[in-house]
Design an enzyme around this catalytic site. Structure first.
Site, PDB file in Angstrom:
ATOM      1  N   SER A   1     -22.288 -81.750  38.221  1.00 44.13           N
ATOM      2  CA  SER A   1     -22.174 -82.011  39.657  1.00 44.13           C
ATOM      3  C   SER A   1     -20.972 -82.870  40.020  1.00 44.13           C
ATOM      4  O   SER A   1     -20.551 -82.869  41.170  1.00 44.13           O
ATOM      5  CB  SER A   1     -23.444 -82.680  40.170  1.00 44.13           C
ATOM      6  OG  SER A   1     -23.717 -83.846  39.428  1.00 44.13           O
TER       7      SER A   1
ATOM      8  N   ASP B   1     -24.294 -90.661  47.237  1.00 38.64           N
ATOM      9  CA  ASP B   1     -25.758 -90.575  47.224  1.00 38.64           C
ATOM     10  C   ASP B   1     -26.226 -91.439  46.050  1.00 38.64           C
ATOM     11  O   ASP B   1     -25.450 -92.259  45.561  1.00 38.64           O
ATOM     12  CB  ASP B   1     -26.237 -89.112  47.165  1.00 38.64           C
ATOM     13  CG  ASP B   1     -25.732 -88.369  45.932  1.00 38.64           C
ATOM     14  OD1 ASP B   1     -25.326 -89.014  44.952  1.00 38.64           O
ATOM     15  OD2 ASP B   1     -25.749 -87.123  45.954  1.00 38.64           O
TER      16      ASP B   1
ATOM     17  N   HIS C   1     -23.973 -89.847  42.838  1.00 33.76           N
ATOM     18  CA  HIS C   1     -22.572 -89.409  42.788  1.00 33.76           C
ATOM     19  C   HIS C   1     -21.618 -90.338  43.519  1.00 33.76           C
ATOM     20  O   HIS C   1     -21.973 -90.875  44.572  1.00 33.76           O
ATOM     21  CB  HIS C   1     -22.463 -87.999  43.386  1.00 33.76           C
ATOM     22  CG  HIS C   1     -23.367 -87.020  42.701  1.00 33.76           C
ATOM     23  ND1 HIS C   1     -24.568 -86.638  43.240  1.00 33.76           N
ATOM     24  CD2 HIS C   1     -23.254 -86.390  41.516  1.00 33.76           C
ATOM     25  CE1 HIS C   1     -25.163 -85.786  42.410  1.00 33.76           C
ATOM     26  NE2 HIS C   1     -24.390 -85.620  41.355  1.00 33.76           N
TER      27      HIS C   1
END
Ligand SMILES: *[C@@H]1O[C@H](CO)[C@@H](O)[C@H](O)[C@H]1NC(C)=O
Ligand SMILES: *[C@@H]1O[C@H](CO)[C@@H](O)[C@H](O)[C@H]1NC(C)=O
Ligand SMILES: *[C@@H]1O[C@H](CO)[C@@H](O)[C@H](O)[C@H]1NC(C)=O
Ligand SMILES: *[C@@H]1O[C@H](CO)[C@@H](O)[C@H](O)[C@H]1NC(C)=O
Ligand SMILES: *[C@@H]1O[C@H](CO)[C@@H](O)[C@H](O)[C@H]1NC(C)=O
Ligand SMILES: *[C@@H]1O[C@H](CO)[C@@H](O)[C@H](O)[C@H]1NC(C)=O
Length: 363
Positions: free
Chosen positions: A39, A328, A331
């Site tokens: 991610s 978040d 990340h």
């Protein structure tokens, strides 16, 4: 063929059409950037998969200047790979699963195979759904390579192109977050932390050797960051740690990180013509003194609860997104990605023994 000419066509109509073509042609430093990982660099692959590890909604992408809707990047703006592509003079690298078969076959400036939740091991991330493991990502690259071989026609031309292209790999976080540290996985019952780190290193070595056999020569490999400092990890730890970070988890990651540089050096010696750059995500200095960030571990966006980690759809964000480390609960914000990209691109503080720019220019 692959140069970064951004041309814009202005049609001015009175009675005549004036075609004004603005071309900014600066040849890129490398013909292509191929991206593998999770991610931290996914730019939309997971939008096309059945998984919870998906962020195709606002406020994701709120600072991303190149698309209106959330693109599937797990941050407010650009990822590390986006910055590197731009610094190299290449277009942003598109997500493989977002491309049509026809455009996959056309692109020669690089494709992104990174998938949120994916890891080095095949079973990593399955608790989040159907994500792309490193092996699956390499399988897709193999298909890309077949397309490229049609395009380049002769084998030497293809080999030369691939040898000049950069293969960027940033993977391993999910082998801890979405595997070893998850009670639903058997890995922590089977392996000690050291044995698990060894397993990851061995598996990574095999995958990199496959990429080499497919033609890759210039590699940049990132280690795993301080997972024990990630807000979601800190908040899920019971009892609440007395330190800002969960140091047991950082130590676990260190077992893997400390083996990585030596494995890469050994691989470089055994694979003729290869170059491996090691990138450091662990010893990064996010201190406010150096970067102007606040060191708070509070995410910028609203998450249901910090443990689930992702921003709530349509939720509000913190005001000054350029001063916060975490977007978040997992990340980093775009500004962190930018600082890290700069420190690996043409500085030597994070990447060794050479940086991206030197790697790209290496004959
Ligand atoms: C490093 O690269 C960035 C991005 O291309 C550029 O803005 C910066 O001036 C470069 N720094 C040096 C010292 O070359
Ligand atoms: C790549 O594709 C070829 C068939 O085109 C297959 O024989 C080979 O096993 C594949 N290699 C990998 C690593 O996926
Ligand atoms: C552990 O789980 C993986 C994936 O779920 C499975 O392939 C493997 O066989 C399991 N190992 C044992 C010893 O149960
Ligand atoms: C981070 O910054 C602090 C204080 O500025 C310094 O003492 C430390 O050595 C730095 N660490 C790294 C890895 O650069
Ligand atoms: C956070 O949400 C998850 C999933 O809904 C739930 O299992 C967990 O108990 C919640 N944690 C807290 C601290 O509320
Ligand atoms: C978020 O806002 C968009 C546009 O206003 C709307 O279409 C969507 O349903 C909203 N999503 C949620 C989960 O509220």
């Amino acid at each position: 063929m692959a140069n970064s000419c951004y041309s814009s066509l202005l049609l001015l109509s009175v009675n005549i059409f004036l075609h004004l073509v603005l071309v900014n042609c600066k040849p890129p430093l490398a013909p292509a950037l191929y991206v593998f990982g999770d991610s931290l660099n996914d730019c939309g692959n997971n939008n096309h998969l059945h998984t919870n590890a998906k962020v195709n909604f606002k406020p994701y992408g709120v600072d991303f200047p190149y698309a209106k809707a959330a693109s599937g990047r797990f941050t407010n703006g650009r990822t590390f790979a986006d910055f590197i592509a731009q610094f190299l003079g290449l277009p942003l690298v598109p997500a493989y699963l977002g491309l049509t078969t026809a455009s996959r076959a056309k692109i020669t400036t690089g494709i992104n195979f990174a998938s949120g939740g994916g890891g080095i091991l095949a079973e990593t991330g399955i608790i989040t759904g159907n994500v792309l493991s490193f092996a699956k990502q390499i399988g897709y690259f193999n298909i890309t390579r077949r397309d490229l071989s049609k395009k380049f026609k002769t084998r030497p031309k293809l080999e030369s192109y691939l040898a000049k292209s950069i293969f960027f790999v940033s993977i391993g976080s999910n082998d801890y977050l979405n595997n070893y540290l998850q009670p639903g996985h058997n890995s922590s019952r089977i392996y000690t932390p050291q044995k698990f780190a060894d397993l990851l290193i061995d598996s990574l070595r095999k995958h990199l050797t496959i990429l080499y056999k497919l033609g890759a020569r210039k590699f940049v490999l990132y280690n795993v960051g301080r997972l024990g400092c990630v807000p979601a990890v800190v908040s899920a730890t019971k009892p609440k740690p007395s330190t800002p970070c969960v140091e047991d988890i950082n130590h676990m990651v260190m077992l893997y990180n400390s083996r990585l540089p030596r494995m890469l050096t050994a691989l470089e010696h055994s694979l003729t013509g290869s170059t491996f750059v090691h990138g450091d995500n662990f010893n990064i200095n996010k201190s406010s003194a150096e970067t102007g960030f606040t060191t708070t571990q509070i995410p910028c966006c609203q998450t249901t609860n910090v443990t689930t980690g992702l921003c709530l759809p349509n939720s509000t964000t913190c005001r000054d997104r350029s001063k916060i480390v975490f977007w978040d609960a997992f990340h980093p914000t775009e500004v962190v990605n930018m600082h890290e990209a700069i420190s690996c691109f043409n500085a030597t503080s994070k990447c060794a023994p050479i940086n991206f720019e030197q790697l790209a220019k290496k004959k």
